[in-house]
Design an enzyme around this catalytic site. Structure first.
Site, PDB file in Angstrom:
ATOM      1  N   ARG A  30       0.826  -1.224   0.000  1.00  0.00           N
ATOM      2  CA  ARG A  30       0.000   0.000   0.000  1.00  0.00           C
ATOM      3  C   ARG A  30       0.850   1.260   0.000  1.00  0.00           C
ATOM      4  NH1 ARG A  30      -2.809  -3.598   2.927  1.00  0.00           N
ATOM      5  NH2 ARG A  30      -1.754  -3.025   4.848  1.00  0.00           N
ATOM      6  N   GLU A  90       3.025  -6.442  13.361  1.00  0.00           N
ATOM      7  CA  GLU A  90       1.868  -6.600  14.247  1.00  0.00           C
ATOM      8  C   GLU A  90       1.248  -7.987  14.098  1.00  0.00           C
ATOM      9  OE1 GLU A  90      -1.065  -3.604  13.469  1.00  0.00           O
ATOM     10  OE2 GLU A  90      -1.953  -3.761  15.466  1.00  0.00           O
TER      11      GLU A  90
HETATM   12  P1  AMP Z   1       4.347  -2.193  11.547  1.00  0.00           P
HETATM   13  O1  AMP Z   1       5.544  -2.844  10.947  1.00  0.00           O
HETATM   14  O2  AMP Z   1       3.869  -2.894  12.786  1.00  0.00           O
HETATM   15  O3  AMP Z   1       4.546  -0.704  11.770  1.00  0.00           O
HETATM   16  O4  AMP Z   1       3.154  -2.368  10.516  1.00  0.00           O
HETATM   17  C1  AMP Z   1       3.010  -1.490   9.463  1.00  0.00           C
HETATM   18  C2  AMP Z   1       2.684  -2.201   8.182  1.00  0.00           C
HETATM   19  O5  AMP Z   1       1.654  -3.155   8.346  1.00  0.00           O
HETATM   20  C3  AMP Z   1       2.190  -1.207   7.163  1.00  0.00           C
HETATM   21  O6  AMP Z   1       2.776  -1.529   5.903  1.00  0.00           O
HETATM   22  C4  AMP Z   1       0.685  -1.362   7.166  1.00  0.00           C
HETATM   23  O7  AMP Z   1       0.184  -1.344   5.854  1.00  0.00           O
HETATM   24  C5  AMP Z   1       0.414  -2.705   7.839  1.00  0.00           C
HETATM   25  N1  AMP Z   1      -0.496  -2.613   8.993  1.00  0.00           N
HETATM   26  C6  AMP Z   1      -0.172  -2.911  10.282  1.00  0.00           C
HETATM   27  N2  AMP Z   1      -1.220  -2.768  11.099  1.00  0.00           N
HETATM   28  C7  AMP Z   1      -2.230  -2.326  10.330  1.00  0.00           C
HETATM   29  C8  AMP Z   1      -3.604  -1.955  10.603  1.00  0.00           C
HETATM   30  N3  AMP Z   1      -4.114  -2.015  11.847  1.00  0.00           N
HETATM   31  N4  AMP Z   1      -4.365  -1.537   9.566  1.00  0.00           N
HETATM   32  C9  AMP Z   1      -3.846  -1.480   8.314  1.00  0.00           C
HETATM   33  N5  AMP Z   1      -2.575  -1.826   8.003  1.00  0.00           N
HETATM   34  C10 AMP Z   1      -1.776  -2.237   8.984  1.00  0.00           C
END
Ligand code: AMP
Length: 172
Positions: free
Chosen positions: A60, A97
């Site tokens: 995205r 996550e």
């Molecule tokens: P992080 O590495 O934990 O910061 O996760 C960020 C990545 O995971 C980004 O590329 C987001 O597109 C996706 N992502 C993580 N959590 C969400 C969420 N609650 N809603 C949408 N996308 C998420």
């Protein structure tokens, strides 16, 4: 203005797994004014930074990063999930996550000393952006800023990325 972006984000509970409240940005993409606002919000703050490229994060992040690069008249560098890039790569692994992931960037995507920004749709725990930053650093690039459309502030990704300037257009 930022309120309009925030109002358009759609919450989808339990996607892709139970317990995750997914922030769906597709309603922003469908609305030409909001899509432009999202891109301009990130692009307009880069003036005077002498940037060489926008690094976009699979998948995205590409949507916004490509448009920001076009607007700034600079290059676009994709960070992709393992196995997608055809040429020689630098590689790093990280946890997110939901699950774990390996990211790659072409070895000739950035030259030593190049100023770049990294763009993704959403900052959660910061693992994904940190991986992109690690790849930029491996190639000797300088990270002028890491930009997100959305920040889930309660997950404290900003702390994990404290070595870099962080910007998010909307926060939860
Ligand atoms: P992080 O590495 O934990 O910061 O996760 C960020 C990545 O995971 C980004 O590329 C987001 O597109 C996706 N992502 C993580 N959590 C969400 C969420 N609650 N809603 C949408 N996308 C998420």
């Amino acid at each position: 203005m930022q309120d309009q972006l925030k109002a358009a984000v759609r919450d989808v509970p339990d996607f892709p797994i139970k317990g995750i409240l997914f922030k769906d940005i597709t309603p922003i993409l469908q609305d030409p004014k909001l899509f432009r606002l999202a891109v301009d919000t990130i692009a307009d703050r880069q003036k005077g930074k002498n940037l060489k490229a926008v690094v976009g994060i699979d998948a995205r992040g590409f949507i916004f990063a490509g448009a920001v690069a076009y607007k700034l008249g600079i290059g676009f560098v994709p960070v992709r999930k393992k196995g997608k890039l055809p040429y020689k790569t630098v590689v790093t692994s990280y946890t997110l996550e939901y699950g774990s992931e390996t990211s790659e960037m072409h070895i000739d995507a950035i030259n030593k000393g190049d100023n770049v920004i990294i763009v993704d749709d959403l900052l959660a725990t910061g693992g994904t952006a940190m991986a992109a930053a690690t790849l930029v650093k491996k190639l000797g690039g300088n990270i002028a800023e890491i930009d997100f459309l959305i920040e889930l502030a309660f997950l404290k990704g900003r702390e994990r990325l404290r070595d870099y300037p962080i910007f998010s257009a909307i926060q939860y």
